[in-house]
Design an enzyme around this catalytic site. Sequence first.
Site, short mmCIF file in Angstrom:
data_model
loop_
_atom_site.label_atom_id
_atom_site.label_comp_id
_atom_site.label_asym_id
_atom_site.label_seq_id
_atom_site.Cartn_x
_atom_site.Cartn_y
_atom_site.Cartn_z
CD GLU A 40 -34.83 22.42 -12.31
OE1 GLU A 40 -35.23 21.98 -11.22
OE2 GLU A 40 -33.80 23.12 -12.41
CE LYS A 110 -33.98 19.78 -7.93
NZ LYS A 110 -34.18 21.22 -8.19
CB CYS A 151 -31.48 21.34 -11.26
SG CYS A 151 -30.80 23.03 -11.15
#
Length: 264
Positions: A40, A110, A151
């Site tokens: 990330e 995300k 993440c």
Amino acid sequence: MRVAVCQLNSREDRAHNLSVARSLLERAAAGGAELAVLPEYVDFLGRAADAPKPEPVDGEFAEFFAAAARELGIWVHAGSFHETGPDDTRTFNTTLVFRPDGSLAATYRKIHLYDVEIAGRVSYQESRTVAPGEQTVVTEIGGVPTGLSICYDLRFPELYRRLAVAGARILVVPAAFMLHTGRDHWEVLLRARAIENQCYVLAAGQIGDHEPGRTCFGRSMIIDPWGTVLAQAPDAEGITVADLDLGRLETIREELPSLANRRL
């Protein structure tokens, strides 16, 4: 399929970060990897005020990793970067995946944003500067359906179940997991996602300190559909490589058909 997860300590110097990322991709290609995964925010970790100007999906960031994929002849999962967002105050946290010819195979934004207050330890509100994505993404990498995430998504099992039901055999998790949560939760969550969805999990993490006073956990790893850690990175920048046995994945799904047996 041979895969590599790349572990970096990205900081404020974007040119340096990209140079290190390129060198790790070169090592992955030299080691026979067909796919290399970066973490990330591979190009920048630091204070929001110092972050690079957000870019579109065909900007300089994309051009850099498209060229790397084309020149090295491998699939490149470019971690994530600050994509131009829906308004002037927010970006997207976006993954780009490139084919060996340099063409763009997939884009994922995300979905789950890290808004956390732990008294005396961490205060972070990702939603102040990042807009959430809205679409789950499964893309074919080397002919293998692959589910994308980033993440904090790791804490939401319903996302990964949707990816598995959509056909994913591999789940990819680029991350900048914090030290205080990573040492207790990182491996447990990754292995759980592998076991419950009977998928390989490729997790590429940031390692070490960055501004403003934060530390990433690292321990990038590759996990098989039984939950076995096939390979794990030491606490340093570098690459970690493993071979995925897709026949074993299908055997596991046949012998313990938990996906087929689900009722909800």
